[in-house]
Structures are given as structure tokens and as C-alpha cells.
Design a protein around this motif. Structure first.
Motif, PDB file in Angstrom:
ATOM      1  N   PRO A 233       0.772  -1.191   0.278  1.00 58.94           N
ATOM      2  CA  PRO A 233       0.142   0.008  -0.525  1.00 58.94           C
ATOM      3  C   PRO A 233       0.573   0.999   0.022  1.00 58.94           C
ATOM      4  O   PRO A 233       2.287   1.678   0.311  1.00 58.94           O
ATOM      5  CB  PRO A 233      -1.498  -0.142   0.922  1.00 58.94           C
ATOM      6  CG  PRO A 233      -0.862  -1.559   1.787  1.00 58.94           C
ATOM      7  CD  PRO A 233       0.780  -2.263   1.078  1.00 58.94           C
ATOM      8  N   ALA A 234       0.933   2.343  -0.752  1.00 58.39           N
ATOM      9  CA  ALA A 234       1.397   3.365  -0.671  1.00 58.39           C
ATOM     10  C   ALA A 234       2.838   3.040  -1.767  1.00 58.39           C
ATOM     11  O   ALA A 234       3.572   3.978  -1.151  1.00 58.39           O
ATOM     12  CB  ALA A 234       0.989   4.151   0.212  1.00 58.39           C
ATOM     13  N   GLY A 235       2.648   1.924  -2.695  1.00 58.00           N
ATOM     14  CA  GLY A 235       3.557   2.488  -3.472  1.00 58.00           C
ATOM     15  C   GLY A 235       5.123   1.794  -2.039  1.00 58.00           C
ATOM     16  O   GLY A 235       6.178   1.661  -2.356  1.00 58.00           O
ATOM     17  N   GLY A 236       4.321   0.893  -1.157  1.00 57.70           N
ATOM     18  CA  GLY A 236       5.583   0.145  -0.125  1.00 57.70           C
ATOM     19  C   GLY A 236       6.586  -0.938  -0.309  1.00 57.70           C
ATOM     20  O   GLY A 236       6.085  -1.505  -1.876  1.00 57.70           O
ATOM     21  N   PRO A 237       7.743  -1.332   0.284  1.00 61.90           N
ATOM     22  CA  PRO A 237       8.433  -2.191  -0.673  1.00 61.90           C
ATOM     23  C   PRO A 237       8.033  -3.531  -1.436  1.00 61.90           C
ATOM     24  O   PRO A 237       6.533  -3.994  -0.820  1.00 61.90           O
ATOM     25  CB  PRO A 237       9.743  -2.781   0.104  1.00 61.90           C
ATOM     26  CG  PRO A 237       8.843  -1.378   1.337  1.00 61.90           C
ATOM     27  CD  PRO A 237       7.774  -1.251   1.276  1.00 61.90           C
ATOM     28  N   GLN A 238       8.203  -3.795  -2.183  1.00 63.16           N
ATOM     29  CA  GLN A 238       7.574  -4.901  -2.599  1.00 63.16           C
ATOM     30  C   GLN A 238       7.915  -6.376  -2.459  1.00 63.16           C
ATOM     31  O   GLN A 238       8.830  -6.270  -1.293  1.00 63.16           O
ATOM     32  CB  GLN A 238       8.021  -5.734  -4.495  1.00 63.16           C
ATOM     33  CG  GLN A 238       7.400  -4.523  -5.489  1.00 63.16           C
ATOM     34  CD  GLN A 238       8.323  -4.742  -6.998  1.00 63.16           C
ATOM     35  OE1 GLN A 238       8.917  -3.882  -7.242  1.00 63.16           O
ATOM     36  NE2 GLN A 238       7.619  -5.656  -7.538  1.00 63.16           N
ATOM     37  N   GLY A 239       7.101  -7.020  -1.976  1.00 67.07           N
ATOM     38  CA  GLY A 239       7.305  -8.100  -1.246  1.00 67.07           C
ATOM     39  C   GLY A 239       7.865  -9.424  -2.040  1.00 67.07           C
ATOM     40  O   GLY A 239       8.704  -9.589  -2.725  1.00 67.07           O
TER      41      GLY A 239
END
Length: 370
Positions: A233-239
């Protein structure tokens, strides 16, 4: 940010009915269907937000109090919070402010199942995997806001992300903290969310993930690809992406660790006289020498023609089990030749002997070096 009472044009002592009447009057004047000017649209949003806060008794009470001291809002004077209790009993200041939480969160991991052929396992292979996942919204670039706008400080919690309430106890006034219901603990609100992602900072999309599958993988093995999962969410880090491997069944070759196993049928006269033949392996042709007198269940080993080791250099072996085929249909001339061969060598008649395990049991034991 403008005062909500000033936005609605009412006093701080206004009754709920007066607030509702003021909102309806302004809404009729500023609604986009009636007044399409950009200024009117912005004012309509401010009026709506002010009414949402002041029409709710709890939010209005928090707004009237303003940002409170305590957790997330600075220290308080006197005996008004946990910090004061710690200071009173232990001579020091209790826990520091946690502050608002970030909108950015790490994306979820993904598990993909990938099937490969046994031949691809020898040297490794490449795949381009098509996945439906979350990617950064190109309209807002992960900010969650309509282009040209930005989040604004929450006027309920003052940007702390939490609301403090004082509870009277035997030890004095104890301040409790809970996430702000208006901003949900973020400390900011988004008055103009991005129309593409609806304020999420990410959208669903089809994406191609290139994968280099190493040699030597086996069914059940999982490979980790850090940072290739969905955007948070909100451009957070990729899993991360995890690849669970499955090696397809092969009709001719099987596998034992990094060795390849197969069975070669040899005619009886070739086993007696010896011969050479070429077999088509998974990585090219191999010439096999059948020595005179070869027996069923013998295993011929071709060094270095198995599967490449997953970790390290070198390859396993190709192990070829021999199955001597006895002819079942002979013409008259062939039968006479066989009789002449039998009479010339004076073979002993069949006799009872020790129990002998079957061909495939022998092959299994010799393949596995039992």
C-alpha cells in the motif's frame, strides 16, 4: 487548515441543528452540479469535511480539545500521563512518543508453481512468468493523492496519529492512547485521493517476471526471489516471490538424486556376441558398448551424463540397465540354427537352484547400489 466552525460560518457554541442548517445552505451553493467553478469544488470539500467532524459528537469533542499531551502528543504537565507516573516513582521520563504510522507497508509474498521437463533440469532453463499482481499506480506514483495535491495534517489528532483520553485512577490521572478515528493513525488525511487507485497508491496489473531456473532443481524445491512480489500500500516495498518446482514425468528416463536411470533392451544374440549401439539421451547421443556375454540386470555407467549438481560443479552419471530380450517368434530356419547351437555346446538341463529375484528388482538394487 481553516477552522471548521469558520468554514461553516457558525459559532463554537452552535447546536447540532444549527450546524446541519449551515451545511445544507453551503452545500446548495457550492455543490459541483450547481456551481462548477474549481474554487467552489474545493470549498465544497472543506465544508463537507468540516460537517463530517462537527456532526459527530465524539470527533467534535476531540476537535474542540485540540491535540492532547501524552503518547503521540508530547509530555503533559503535573500528574497527567504515564510519563508523569514513571517520573514520580522512578525519577525519570516514561516511554517516548510512538508517532503516526506510515501509509507505506510491505507488499505480500507470492507463491508460484513452475513445471519443468527433466531435460531442462540438466542445464537449467529460463521462464517468463505472467502474474496478476499489485504495481505502483502510475497516476500518483504511490502518493495516493490526486496529482498536484498532497496529504494534510489531521486536525483531530494534530498529526500525532492518536487520541489521548485521561482516566482518573488511584494513582492520579492516567492518559490512555488510541488510534485517531479520523486519520486511522496516519496523522494525515487525503482530501483528494487519486482517481485511478482510489487512494491506495497501487493498482492490479499483469506483469512479466523473468526467471532463470538453475540446473539441478527437483520437485518440491522452493526458490526465493526477493523483491519480486506485489507492491505494498502507498507504493510500499515489494514482497518476495517463491517458486515451487515440479519436474514432469519422463517416459524413458527417471532420476535418482543427480543420476539419470534408463533401461536398454538388448537382443539375445547381441548380448552373446557383443555390439555397439547409440542411444538418444536428454542432452545428445551416446554410444553404448555391449560386451560379449552381457547378462540381464547388468548396469552400464556413463560418467558425467546425468544432471548438473544444484550447488557445486560437475554432473551426475547416466546409468543404463540391460534387459536381454529372448526371441519368442522364430521361423523354421532360425529354430534349426538354435538347435544346432544348443547341441554343439552341450548345455546342462534346467535344474533347481537358489531363488533369484526378478529383473526389475535386480535393476533397482544395482541402480541404487544396494
Amino acid at each position: 487548515m481553516a477552522d471548521h466552525y469558520d468554514v461553516l460560518g457558525v459559532s463554537r457554541e452552535a447546536t447540532p441543528e444549527e450546524i446541519k442548517k449551515a451545511y445544507r445552505r453551503l452545500a446548495r451553493e457550492l455543490h459541483p452540479d450547481v456551481n462548477p467553478s474549481p474554487d467552489a469544488q474545493e470549498k465544497f470539500k472543506q465544508v463537507t469535511h468540516a460537517y463530517d467532524v462537527l456532526s459527530d459528537p465524539g470527533q467534535r469533542r476531540d476537535y474542540d480539545r485540540g491535540p492532547q499531551p501524552g503518547f503521540g502528543g508530547g509530555g503533559g504537565a503535573g500528574f497527567g500521563g504515564f510519563g508523569d507516573i514513571f517520573e514520580t516513582f522512578f525519577g525519570g521520563q516514561g516511554g517516548a512518543s510512538r508517532g503516526p504510522k506510515s501509509r507505506e507497508e510491505r507488499g505480500q509474498d507470492a507463491l508460484l508453481r513452475v513445471e519443468v521437463d527433466l531435460g531442462e533440469v540438466i542445464f537449467g532453463t529460463h521462464r517468463d512468468l505472467e502474474v496478476d499482481t499489485a504495481v505502483v499506480c502510475e497516476t500518483c506514483n504511490g502518493s495516493c493523492c490526486q496529482p498536484g495535491t498532497s496529504p494534510v495534517t489531521c486536525d483531530i489528532c494534530g498529526g500525532s496519529g492518536s487520541i489521548q483520553r485521561t482516566v482518573r485512577s488511584l494513582l492520579g490521572n492516567v492518559v490512555t492512547s488510541a488510534p485517531c478515528g479520523t486519520c486511522r493513525g496516519y496523522g494525515t488525511v487525503i482530501p483528494n485521493p487519486c482517481p485511478t487507485c482510489q487512494g491506495q497508491g497501487r493498482v492490479r496489473a499483469r506483469r512479466t517476471i523473468p526467471v532463470d531456473i538453475p540446473a539441478g532443481v527437483d520437485t518440491g524445491l522452493r526458490l526465493q526471489m526477493p523483491g519480486q512480489g506485489e507492491v505494498g500500500p502507498a507504493g510500499g516495498p515489494q514482497g518476495d516471490v517463491y517458486l515451487e518446482m515440479k519436474v514432469r514425468h519422463h517416459d524413458v528416463f527417471s532420476r535418482n538424486d543427480d543420476d539419470l536411470l534408463c533401461t536398454l533392451e538388448v537382443q539375445m544374440w547381441d548380448a552373446v556376441l557383443g555390439t555397439t549401439t547409440t542411444i538418444q539421451a536428454l542432452d545428445g547421443d551416446i554410444e553404448i558398448e555391449i560386451k560379449p556375454g552381457t547378462q540381464s540386470a547388468e548396469v552400464l555407467t556413463v560418467k558425467g551424463r546425468g544432471i548438473t549438481h544444484l550447488r557445486g560443479n560437475g554432473r551426475g552419471d547416466l546409468r543404463v540397465g540391460i534387459q536381454v530380450v529372448t526371441p519368442t517368434k522364430l521361423d523354421h530356419k532360425q529354430k534349426e540354427l538354435m538347435k544346432q547351437l544348443a547341441s554343439a555346446h552341450k548345455y546342462p538341463a534346467p535344474t533347481l537352484g537358489h531363488f533369484q529375484q526378478g529383473l526389475f528388482a535386480k535393476l533397482r538394487d544395482r541402480f541404487l547400489n544396494v
